[in-house]
Design a protein around this motif. Structure first.
Motif, PDB file in Angstrom:
ATOM      1  N   LEU A 186      -8.833   1.307 -10.129  1.00  0.00           N
ATOM      2  CA  LEU A 186      -9.149   2.930  -9.733  1.00  0.00           C
ATOM      3  C   LEU A 186      -7.567   3.569 -10.156  1.00  0.00           C
ATOM      4  O   LEU A 186      -7.758   4.712 -10.405  1.00  0.00           O
ATOM      5  CB  LEU A 186      -9.693   3.249  -9.043  1.00  0.00           C
ATOM      6  N   LEU A 187      -6.155   3.253  -9.609  1.00  0.00           N
ATOM      7  CA  LEU A 187      -5.491   4.053  -9.739  1.00  0.00           C
ATOM      8  C   LEU A 187      -4.353   4.546 -11.478  1.00  0.00           C
ATOM      9  O   LEU A 187      -5.037   3.256 -12.269  1.00  0.00           O
ATOM     10  CB  LEU A 187      -4.120   2.705  -8.961  1.00  0.00           C
ATOM     11  N   ARG A 221       2.025  -0.041 -12.927  1.00  0.00           N
ATOM     12  CA  ARG A 221       3.422  -0.223 -13.716  1.00  0.00           C
ATOM     13  C   ARG A 221       4.147  -0.478 -12.744  1.00  0.00           C
ATOM     14  O   ARG A 221       5.031  -0.987 -11.951  1.00  0.00           O
ATOM     15  CB  ARG A 221       3.697   0.457 -14.937  1.00  0.00           C
ATOM     16  N   TYR A 222       4.316   1.349 -11.509  1.00  0.00           N
ATOM     17  CA  TYR A 222       5.390   0.876 -10.694  1.00  0.00           C
ATOM     18  C   TYR A 222       5.776  -0.020  -9.499  1.00  0.00           C
ATOM     19  O   TYR A 222       5.982  -0.774  -9.258  1.00  0.00           O
ATOM     20  CB  TYR A 222       4.939   2.211  -9.995  1.00  0.00           C
ATOM     21  N   ILE A 223       3.995   0.008  -9.382  1.00  0.00           N
ATOM     22  CA  ILE A 223       3.885  -1.208  -7.717  1.00  0.00           C
ATOM     23  C   ILE A 223       4.280  -2.872  -8.413  1.00  0.00           C
ATOM     24  O   ILE A 223       5.300  -3.178  -7.924  1.00  0.00           O
ATOM     25  CB  ILE A 223       2.244  -1.266  -7.535  1.00  0.00           C
ATOM     26  N   GLY A 224       3.701  -3.199  -9.698  1.00  0.00           N
ATOM     27  CA  GLY A 224       4.521  -3.943 -10.762  1.00  0.00           C
ATOM     28  C   GLY A 224       5.775  -4.204 -10.593  1.00  0.00           C
ATOM     29  O   GLY A 224       6.582  -5.479 -10.249  1.00  0.00           O
ATOM     30  N   LYS A 225       6.634  -3.388 -10.772  1.00  0.00           N
ATOM     31  CA  LYS A 225       7.832  -2.969 -11.257  1.00  0.00           C
ATOM     32  C   LYS A 225       9.116  -3.648 -10.152  1.00  0.00           C
ATOM     33  O   LYS A 225      10.033  -4.226  -9.811  1.00  0.00           O
ATOM     34  CB  LYS A 225       8.579  -1.718 -11.510  1.00  0.00           C
ATOM     35  N   VAL A 226       8.151  -3.044  -8.899  1.00  0.00           N
ATOM     36  CA  VAL A 226       8.852  -3.166  -7.618  1.00  0.00           C
ATOM     37  C   VAL A 226       9.085  -4.377  -6.830  1.00  0.00           C
ATOM     38  O   VAL A 226       9.223  -4.667  -6.042  1.00  0.00           O
ATOM     39  CB  VAL A 226       8.606  -1.881  -6.314  1.00  0.00           C
ATOM     40  N   MET A 279       0.853  -1.218  -0.231  1.00  0.00           N
ATOM     41  CA  MET A 279       0.052   0.183   0.279  1.00  0.00           C
ATOM     42  C   MET A 279       0.600   1.561   0.334  1.00  0.00           C
ATOM     43  O   MET A 279       0.373   2.084  -0.645  1.00  0.00           O
ATOM     44  CB  MET A 279      -1.007  -0.112   0.856  1.00  0.00           C
ATOM     45  N   ALA A 280       2.208   1.445   0.804  1.00  0.00           N
ATOM     46  CA  ALA A 280       2.899   2.527   0.652  1.00  0.00           C
ATOM     47  C   ALA A 280       3.109   3.118  -0.961  1.00  0.00           C
ATOM     48  O   ALA A 280       3.784   3.870  -0.645  1.00  0.00           O
ATOM     49  CB  ALA A 280       4.177   2.093   1.583  1.00  0.00           C
ATOM     50  N   LEU A 281       3.867   1.011  -1.001  1.00  0.00           N
ATOM     51  CA  LEU A 281       4.040   1.952  -3.262  1.00  0.00           C
ATOM     52  C   LEU A 281       3.143   2.767  -3.816  1.00  0.00           C
ATOM     53  O   LEU A 281       3.158   3.671  -4.468  1.00  0.00           O
ATOM     54  CB  LEU A 281       4.791   0.279  -3.712  1.00  0.00           C
ATOM     55  N   ALA A 282       1.504   2.378  -3.397  1.00  0.00           N
ATOM     56  CA  ALA A 282       0.373   2.890  -3.674  1.00  0.00           C
ATOM     57  C   ALA A 282       0.841   4.433  -3.775  1.00  0.00           C
ATOM     58  O   ALA A 282       0.337   5.455  -4.254  1.00  0.00           O
ATOM     59  CB  ALA A 282      -0.118   2.519  -4.353  1.00  0.00           C
ATOM     60  N   ALA A 283       0.425   4.553  -1.996  1.00  0.00           N
ATOM     61  CA  ALA A 283       0.615   5.668  -1.804  1.00  0.00           C
ATOM     62  C   ALA A 283       1.389   6.994  -2.565  1.00  0.00           C
ATOM     63  O   ALA A 283       1.425   8.024  -2.548  1.00  0.00           O
ATOM     64  CB  ALA A 283       0.468   5.627  -0.173  1.00  0.00           C
ATOM     65  N   TYR A 284       2.691   6.486  -2.662  1.00  0.00           N
ATOM     66  CA  TYR A 284       3.750   6.781  -2.176  1.00  0.00           C
ATOM     67  C   TYR A 284       3.759   7.378  -4.182  1.00  0.00           C
ATOM     68  O   TYR A 284       3.858   8.579  -4.695  1.00  0.00           O
ATOM     69  CB  TYR A 284       5.081   6.151  -2.225  1.00  0.00           C
ATOM     70  N   ASN A 285       3.209   6.396  -5.036  1.00  0.00           N
ATOM     71  CA  ASN A 285       3.668   7.063  -6.180  1.00  0.00           C
ATOM     72  C   ASN A 285       2.277   7.966  -7.142  1.00  0.00           C
ATOM     73  O   ASN A 285       2.238   8.468  -7.885  1.00  0.00           O
ATOM     74  CB  ASN A 285       4.000   5.576  -6.962  1.00  0.00           C
ATOM     75  N   ALA A 286       0.776   7.020  -6.085  1.00  0.00           N
ATOM     76  CA  ALA A 286      -0.250   7.492  -7.051  1.00  0.00           C
ATOM     77  C   ALA A 286      -0.329   9.247  -6.885  1.00  0.00           C
ATOM     78  O   ALA A 286      -1.635   9.923  -7.201  1.00  0.00           O
ATOM     79  CB  ALA A 286      -1.485   7.336  -6.207  1.00  0.00           C
ATOM     80  N   GLY A 287       0.380  10.036  -5.860  1.00  0.00           N
ATOM     81  CA  GLY A 287       0.268  11.412  -5.838  1.00  0.00           C
ATOM     82  C   GLY A 287      -0.388  11.840  -4.254  1.00  0.00           C
ATOM     83  O   GLY A 287      -1.245  10.632  -3.174  1.00  0.00           O
ATOM     84  N   PRO A 288      -0.218  13.014  -3.700  1.00  0.00           N
ATOM     85  CA  PRO A 288      -1.440  13.418  -1.953  1.00  0.00           C
ATOM     86  C   PRO A 288      -2.137  12.800  -1.852  1.00  0.00           C
ATOM     87  O   PRO A 288      -3.414  13.483  -2.593  1.00  0.00           O
ATOM     88  CB  PRO A 288      -1.133  14.988  -2.084  1.00  0.00           C
TER      89      PRO A 288
END
Length: 61
Positions: free
Chosen positions: A30-31, A37-42, A1-10
């Motif tokens: 919904l993202l 893609r970022y979540i998948g790569k990490v 969840m932290a990856l999504a929060a970091y990359n998706a924006g405030p």
């Protein structure tokens, strides 16, 4: 969840009501594509590293 929060924006994860990893998985569509893609790569990199192949290559220490 932290990856999504970091990359998706405030605030985007909060505005979608996502509070757990299970909710994140269920609402991944919904993202933004960039965040998915970022979540998948990490996640893939973590799996490779955990399997031991992450240290292979010319830059291994």
């Amino acid at each position: 969840m932290a990856l999504a929060a970091y990359n998706a924006g405030p605030g985007r994860i909060d505005r979608l009501g996502i509070r757990t990893n299970e909710q994140l998985i269920a609402q991944m569509h919904l993202l933004p594509g960039e965040t998915r893609r970022y979540i998948g790569k990490v996640t893939e990199a973590k799996a490779r590293y955990s399997a031991g192949s992450g240290m292979a290559g010319p830059h291994a220490v």
